[in-house]
Design a protein around this motif. Structure first.
Motif, PDB file in Angstrom:
ATOM      1  N   THR A  76       0.848  -1.186   0.000  1.00  0.00           N
ATOM      2  CA  THR A  76       0.000   0.000   0.000  1.00  0.00           C
ATOM      3  C   THR A  76       0.885   1.238   0.000  1.00  0.00           C
ATOM      4  O   THR A  76       1.785   1.364   0.829  1.00  0.00           O
ATOM      5  N   ARG A  78       0.472   5.455  -0.175  1.00  0.00           N
ATOM      6  CA  ARG A  78      -0.436   6.612  -0.127  1.00  0.00           C
ATOM      7  C   ARG A  78       0.221   7.891  -0.646  1.00  0.00           C
ATOM      8  O   ARG A  78      -0.485   8.840  -0.994  1.00  0.00           O
ATOM      9  N   SER A 152     -13.640  11.002  -1.724  1.00  0.00           N
ATOM     10  CA  SER A 152     -13.272  11.028  -0.312  1.00  0.00           C
ATOM     11  C   SER A 152     -12.451  12.289  -0.055  1.00  0.00           C
ATOM     12  O   SER A 152     -11.820  12.827  -0.968  1.00  0.00           O
ATOM     13  N   GLN A 154      -9.868  12.262   1.757  1.00  0.00           N
ATOM     14  CA  GLN A 154      -8.488  11.855   1.962  1.00  0.00           C
ATOM     15  C   GLN A 154      -7.595  12.449   0.862  1.00  0.00           C
ATOM     16  O   GLN A 154      -7.953  12.446  -0.317  1.00  0.00           O
ATOM     17  N   CYS A 212      -9.328   1.930  -0.513  1.00  0.00           N
ATOM     18  CA  CYS A 212     -10.014   2.804   0.445  1.00  0.00           C
ATOM     19  C   CYS A 212     -11.498   2.447   0.554  1.00  0.00           C
ATOM     20  O   CYS A 212     -12.241   2.518  -0.427  1.00  0.00           O
ATOM     21  N   HIS A 235      -9.739   3.019  -5.435  1.00  0.00           N
ATOM     22  CA  HIS A 235      -8.288   2.916  -5.515  1.00  0.00           C
ATOM     23  C   HIS A 235      -7.711   4.157  -6.205  1.00  0.00           C
ATOM     24  O   HIS A 235      -7.806   4.272  -7.435  1.00  0.00           O
TER      25      HIS A 235
END
Length: 241
Positions: A76, A78, A152, A154, A212, A235
């Motif tokens: 993963t 980010r 999102s 994020q 996510c 994703h």
């Protein structure tokens, strides 16, 4: 004779008065034509009124990295860069996620319970949201403009040049629709296969991604007009540091 003359004069006066009244009279108002107003119950959103835009994707790229190495590299990530991804890579990414590997049989690269093939795959980019149609290997524009941040809050969704949204379409789930628990279970299991394929492709091409589940489903359902389904997973995908 006198009576005849008087009668003729009277008729002339009547005709003259009638003609003057007609000349000075205002024209009568005609009834307006009936206008049929289109019902707004099924009105199309202004964003959907645009001419359909289709992007034909390039052929799928080959993968040089052995599967065992992909598994070793899978992780993963980010910290993604706001940098464009080549269209050839996007084509192969989408095919790896949900393409057909046996077109003559209508079978995909991922399994699904009783071959339901229940997912719709959306690609969010800077210039719009596209629906992936694997059988034709192209993208169909669904919404114009940048909606990546609506997936999102994020930060990696704002930074990643593309994001993949996996949506379970319950209309394709047959008898499983009758039992919510069973339906949700199989949709989640099948979604896991798609997610893992995205991870493995990214590992094989030095791309970063993260699965996510913390997405704004209410916003996405309204945005995409999802009425009998659920946005399961997203994703963001991009180059990484």
């Amino acid at each position: 004779m006198k009576k005849i003359i008087l009668l003729a004069m009277a008729l002339c006066l009547v005709c003259t008065g009638a003609m003057a009244q007609k000349k000075n009279a205002k024209p009568a108002k005609t009834a307006p034509k009936t206008v049929t107003l289109q019902s707004t119950a099924n009105a199309v959103s202004p964003k959907m009124e645009e001419e359909t835009k289709i992007i034909d994707l390039p052929e799928v790229m080959g993968m040089d990295m052995p599967l065992i190495e992909c598994l070793k590299q899978r992780r993963t990530i980010r910290d993604l860069r706001d940098e464009e991804i080549p269209q050839e890579m996007i084509s192969s990414l989408l095919w790896s996620a949900y393409g057909f590997n046996r077109e003559d049989e209508g079978k995909r690269v991922v399994p699904s319970a009783v071959n339901m093939q229940e997912f719709d795959i959306y690609l969010f980019t800077r210039d719009g949201v596209y629906l992936y149609e694997a059988e034709k290997n192209h993208l169909v524009l669904v919404l114009s403009d940048d909606h990546r941040q609506e997936i999102s809050s994020q930060k990696h969704f704002a930074m990643a040049p593309v994001s993949i949204l996996i949506v379970a379409n319950y209309d394709r789930m047959g008898v499983f629709q009758k039992d919510k628990e069973t339906r949700d279970f199989y949709a989640a299991v099948d979604c896991g296969y798609v997610s893992q394929n995205i991870y493995l492709f990214c590992a094989s091409h030095d791309l970063g991604t993260v699965a996510c589940g913390g997405i704004d489903r209410d916003t996405l359902h309204k945005l995409l007009g999802i009425t009998n389904g659920k946005a399961l997973l997203a994703h963001p995908v991009g180059m990484h540091n």
